[in-house]
Design a protein around this motif. Structure first.
Motif, short mmCIF file in Angstrom:
data_model
loop_
_atom_site.label_atom_id
_atom_site.label_comp_id
_atom_site.label_asym_id
_atom_site.label_seq_id
_atom_site.Cartn_x
_atom_site.Cartn_y
_atom_site.Cartn_z
N GLU A 23 45.47 28.12 62.10
CA GLU A 23 46.61 27.31 61.69
C GLU A 23 46.21 26.20 60.73
OE1 GLU A 23 49.24 27.89 65.78
OE2 GLU A 23 48.49 25.93 65.20
N ARG A 24 44.95 25.77 60.78
CA ARG A 24 44.50 24.67 59.94
C ARG A 24 43.98 25.15 58.58
NH1 ARG A 24 40.50 20.80 62.87
NH2 ARG A 24 41.02 19.61 60.97
N THR A 25 43.85 26.45 58.41
CA THR A 25 43.35 27.00 57.15
C THR A 25 44.48 27.14 56.15
OG1 THR A 25 41.59 28.19 58.30
CG2 THR A 25 42.18 28.94 56.07
N SER A 26 44.32 26.54 54.97
CA SER A 26 45.38 26.62 53.96
C SER A 26 45.13 27.69 52.92
CB SER A 26 45.51 25.26 53.25
OG SER A 26 44.31 24.91 52.60
N ALA A 27 43.88 28.16 52.80
CA ALA A 27 43.58 29.19 51.82
C ALA A 27 42.33 29.94 52.23
CB ALA A 27 43.38 28.57 50.43
N TRP A 28 42.28 31.20 51.80
CA TRP A 28 41.10 32.03 52.04
C TRP A 28 40.52 32.43 50.69
CZ3 TRP A 28 38.86 32.47 56.64
CH2 TRP A 28 39.62 32.16 57.77
N LEU A 29 39.23 32.14 50.52
CA LEU A 29 38.57 32.42 49.25
C LEU A 29 37.51 33.49 49.45
CD1 LEU A 29 37.97 28.73 48.09
CD2 LEU A 29 40.01 30.14 47.78
N GLN A 188 50.65 44.77 47.81
CA GLN A 188 49.68 44.14 48.68
C GLN A 188 48.99 42.95 48.00
OE1 GLN A 188 49.48 45.10 51.79
NE2 GLN A 188 50.76 46.94 51.56
N LYS A 189 48.48 42.05 48.81
CA LYS A 189 47.75 40.92 48.26
C LYS A 189 46.40 41.39 47.70
CE LYS A 189 49.72 37.78 51.67
NZ LYS A 189 49.45 36.89 52.82
N ASN A 190 45.88 40.61 46.73
CA ASN A 190 44.55 40.92 46.24
C ASN A 190 43.59 39.83 46.64
OD1 ASN A 190 44.23 38.85 44.11
ND2 ASN A 190 45.86 39.96 43.06
N ALA A 191 42.33 40.02 46.31
CA ALA A 191 41.28 39.12 46.79
C ALA A 191 41.42 37.71 46.30
CB ALA A 191 39.94 39.66 46.32
N PHE A 192 42.01 37.54 45.12
CA PHE A 192 42.04 36.22 44.50
C PHE A 192 43.41 35.55 44.64
CE2 PHE A 192 38.84 38.82 42.45
CZ PHE A 192 37.72 38.01 42.57
N GLU A 193 44.15 35.99 45.63
CA GLU A 193 45.51 35.48 45.84
C GLU A 193 45.54 33.96 45.99
OE1 GLU A 193 49.46 37.08 46.11
OE2 GLU A 193 47.58 38.19 46.06
N ASP A 194 44.55 33.40 46.66
CA ASP A 194 44.56 31.97 46.97
C ASP A 194 43.70 31.14 46.02
OD1 ASP A 194 46.29 32.44 49.01
OD2 ASP A 194 44.87 32.08 50.64
N ILE A 195 43.20 31.75 44.96
CA ILE A 195 42.37 31.02 44.01
C ILE A 195 43.19 30.64 42.78
CG2 ILE A 195 40.35 31.11 42.49
CD1 ILE A 195 39.05 32.98 44.38
N ASP A 196 43.13 29.38 42.41
CA ASP A 196 43.78 28.92 41.18
C ASP A 196 42.83 29.21 40.02
OD1 ASP A 196 45.38 27.79 39.28
OD2 ASP A 196 44.97 25.72 39.85
#
Length: 264
Positions: A23-29, A188-196
């Motif tokens: 719950e505390r994780t905002s992004a996965w890299l 589907q999501k890709n690996a870099f979904e949470d990377i700006d």
């Protein structure tokens, strides 16, 4: 100058992903991707971030086994950002002493055009559509074109490899490879979904399948010595919808495992 991709490199580099969530994780890299071939050769991608969680590069560790003897080398890709947050420089340091390392400064000519200039004045031009999707790459010895479907997914990529005679500079032995992409019914999501991070630089380095999450790629080489190659991709997902394992089946079977880091 862009590193020239070849069919085996393009086909083994695949989509990636995340593991676990709290719950505390905002992004996965993406942290580490391991690609294992049937002959136990591996390549490991290790992604590097600064204190602001910006992607500043990745290392590629190649391991090759020959008669029980292991040989290993590491390539290093690095990025630099300008004051406005945009990429301004990229470099590729090869671990193979026989391959020249490369670097380029990045210039934004307009909303739809980027150019990369190498120290030897060689330039590579990238063009984009109004949705910021990469349309073409043109450089010395290499060209690529990208087509998209109505949902914005890539449907085909054409690679032209243009070796030149060192004396005359004329193109010789032109090699073309066209790659048709098929996709799963649900996006589907890709690996870099949470990377700006700009998608185009990943494509520039030949990581198409990491970005486009295909269900199948059909490659059509132009050489009379090559034949059509069909490769299918199957995925295992976590509860957040990210694949955690990818199996590639075709002429060469490979397995991809991915590790991630969670950031708050």
């Amino acid at each position: 100058m862009k590193r020239i991709p070849i069919i085996t490199i393009i086909l083994i580099i695949l989509t990636t992903i995340f593991i676990g969530c709290s719950e505390r994780t905002s992004a996965w890299l993406p942290d580490e991707i391991t690609i294992t071939q049937e002959n136990d050769d591996t390549r490991i991608y290790k992604f590097l971030y600064n204190t602001d969680n910006q992607l500043i590069g990745f290392d590629i560790i190649f391991t090759h086994l020959t008669n029980g003897t292991k040989a290993q080398l590491t390539d290093s890709i690095r990025f630099k950002y300008g004051k406005d947050g945009r990429l301004v420089h990229t470099s590729h340091i090869s671990g193979n002493p026989d391959i020249r390392s490369k670097e380029a400064s990045i210039y934004y000519l307009d909303e739809n055009t980027i150019q990369l200039y190498a120290p030897d004045s060689t330039k590579t031009t990238l063009t984009f559509n109004d949705h910021k999707q990469l349309l073409s790459i043109e450089g010395l010895g290499y060209e690529a074109g990208y087509l998209y479907d109505s949902l914005g997914r890539v449907k085909s990529i054409a690679h032209n490899i243009l070796p030149r005679d060192t004396a005359s500079g004329e193109i010789k032995n032109l090699f073309k490879i066209s790659m048709d992409y098929q996709h799963q019914t649900e996006e589907q999501k890709n690996a870099f979904e949470d990377i700006d991070f700009p998608e185009w630089i990943l494509l520039y380095y030949g990581l198409e399948a990491l970005v486009f999450t295909p269900s199948q790629i059909i490659a059509y080489p132009s050489s009379e010595y090559d034949h059509q190659v069909s490769t299918s991709f199957s995925y295992e997902y976590n509860k957040e919808g990210f694949p955690t394992k990818i199996k590639m089946e075709g002429e060469d079977n490979m397995l991809v495992n991915i590790k991630y880091r969670g950031v708050k």
